[in-house]
Motif scaffolding. Structure first.
Motif, PDB file in Angstrom:
ATOM      1  N   LYS A  41       0.845  -1.188   0.000  1.00  0.00           N
ATOM      2  CA  LYS A  41       0.000   0.000   0.000  1.00  0.00           C
ATOM      3  C   LYS A  41       0.891   1.252   0.000  1.00  0.00           C
ATOM      4  O   LYS A  41       2.062   1.194   0.382  1.00  0.00           O
ATOM      5  N   PRO A  42       0.337   2.410  -0.410  1.00  0.00           N
ATOM      6  CA  PRO A  42       1.151   3.633  -0.449  1.00  0.00           C
ATOM      7  C   PRO A  42       1.779   3.998   0.887  1.00  0.00           C
ATOM      8  O   PRO A  42       2.855   4.603   0.929  1.00  0.00           O
ATOM      9  N   GLU A  43       1.132   3.617   1.990  1.00  0.00           N
ATOM     10  CA  GLU A  43       1.663   3.972   3.301  1.00  0.00           C
ATOM     11  C   GLU A  43       2.788   3.055   3.776  1.00  0.00           C
ATOM     12  O   GLU A  43       3.454   3.339   4.780  1.00  0.00           O
ATOM     13  N   TYR A  63       4.026   5.591  -6.604  1.00  0.00           N
ATOM     14  CA  TYR A  63       2.889   4.997  -5.884  1.00  0.00           C
ATOM     15  C   TYR A  63       2.980   5.220  -4.382  1.00  0.00           C
ATOM     16  O   TYR A  63       1.967   5.505  -3.726  1.00  0.00           O
ATOM     17  N   LEU A  64       4.178   5.114  -3.823  1.00  0.00           N
ATOM     18  CA  LEU A  64       4.355   5.176  -2.376  1.00  0.00           C
ATOM     19  C   LEU A  64       4.341   6.611  -1.870  1.00  0.00           C
ATOM     20  O   LEU A  64       4.598   7.560  -2.615  1.00  0.00           O
ATOM     21  N   GLN A  65       4.049   6.762  -0.587  1.00  0.00           N
ATOM     22  CA  GLN A  65       4.106   8.070   0.040  1.00  0.00           C
ATOM     23  C   GLN A  65       5.541   8.599   0.020  1.00  0.00           C
ATOM     24  O   GLN A  65       6.497   7.822  -0.052  1.00  0.00           O
ATOM     25  N   PRO A  66       5.731   9.917   0.088  1.00  0.00           N
ATOM     26  CA  PRO A  66       7.084  10.481   0.063  1.00  0.00           C
ATOM     27  C   PRO A  66       7.983   9.876   1.139  1.00  0.00           C
ATOM     28  O   PRO A  66       7.575   9.702   2.292  1.00  0.00           O
ATOM     29  N   HIS A  68       9.015   6.851   1.319  1.00  0.00           N
ATOM     30  CA  HIS A  68       8.731   5.449   1.633  1.00  0.00           C
ATOM     31  C   HIS A  68       9.384   4.461   0.670  1.00  0.00           C
ATOM     32  O   HIS A  68       9.221   3.254   0.844  1.00  0.00           O
ATOM     33  N   GLU A  94       9.423  15.502  -5.229  1.00  0.00           N
ATOM     34  CA  GLU A  94       8.122  15.286  -4.588  1.00  0.00           C
ATOM     35  C   GLU A  94       8.129  14.051  -3.698  1.00  0.00           C
ATOM     36  O   GLU A  94       7.610  14.068  -2.577  1.00  0.00           O
ATOM     37  N   LYS A  95       8.721  12.952  -4.190  1.00  0.00           N
ATOM     38  CA  LYS A  95       8.618  11.661  -3.511  1.00  0.00           C
ATOM     39  C   LYS A  95       9.805  11.345  -2.588  1.00  0.00           C
ATOM     40  O   LYS A  95       9.715  10.448  -1.750  1.00  0.00           O
TER      41      LYS A  95
END
Length: 211
Positions: A41-43, A63-66, A68, A94-95
């Motif tokens: 998951k993104p988190e 896809y993943l949160q910054p 991660h 951004e990521k």
């Protein structure tokens, strides 16, 4: 046939996409779809071992949160080219993916512990001692329950002499299902055989769950 070189000379010789095996679009999407199907998951925090020029990494990073996405490779030039030519500066800013350049699996250099790990076409180039070293190093850096997915070239032959004597980026190493399962208990992982996952070159998949 031209000898394929390792390291910077190999990247110059082959280009960053071919150095990591080509099939750029197909394999990048395949890795991403597989990991999502296993619950990514993104988190979650994900570690991409032997991330190379980000063939799969570009999909995971977006896809993943910054912060991660964690990437490790021993070839800095591959990562540099991946960031410049495949991901781009805007997505990088951004990521905020994190990278460690290491040929010794120095996972402790990351400041986050991953929930999911992937080694796509790494163990297919390693001798058994190097595979065990990777698993031990990673187990020391993750929490119980972390899932590590590993691709490998499968054979039914049991003779170790079938493989080259030392790990090499461009040599192919074949292992039996039993050998891959046997890597788990000695290194702190529960080993599960997944097998086929639609890899175009028929690499099989293993799952190692941190005990």
């Amino acid at each position: 046939m031209m000898e394929k070189l390792e390291g910077d000379a190999g990247v110059e010789q082959l280009g960053h996409r071919e150095y990591v095996g080509g099939l750029w679009d197909e394999m990048g999407k395949l890795q991403f779809d597989f990991m999502v199907s296993r619950g990514l998951k993104p988190e979650h925090v994900m570690l991409d071992i032997a991330c190379g020029a980000l063939r799969g990494g570009v999909h995971f990073i977006r896809y993943l949160q910054p912060g991660h996405y964690l990437g490790m490779d021993k070839e800095s030039q591959l990562i540099e080219r991946g960031l410049e030519h495949e991901l781009g500066p805007e997505s990088q800013a951004e990521k905020q993916p994190a990278f460690v350049i290491s040929g010794q699996f120095e996972f402790s250099k990351f400041d986050k512990k991953p929930d999911y790990c992937l080694a796509q076409s790494l163990f297919s180039h390693l001798v058994p001692d190097d595979m065990r070293f990777c698993l031990r190093q990673l187990r020391a850096h993750v929490n119980p329950g972390c899932r590590f997915y590993v691709t490998f070239l499968q054979t039914r032959l049991k003779l170790l002499k079938r493989n080259p004597g030392s790990s090499h980026d461009h040599d192919a190493f074949y292992y039996t299902k039993a050998e891959m399962l046997g890597l788990g208990p000695d290194t702190g992982w529960q080993a599960n055989y997944i097998g086929d996952w639609n890899h175009p070159r028929r690499q099989k998949m293993m799952e190692y769950v941190a005990i």
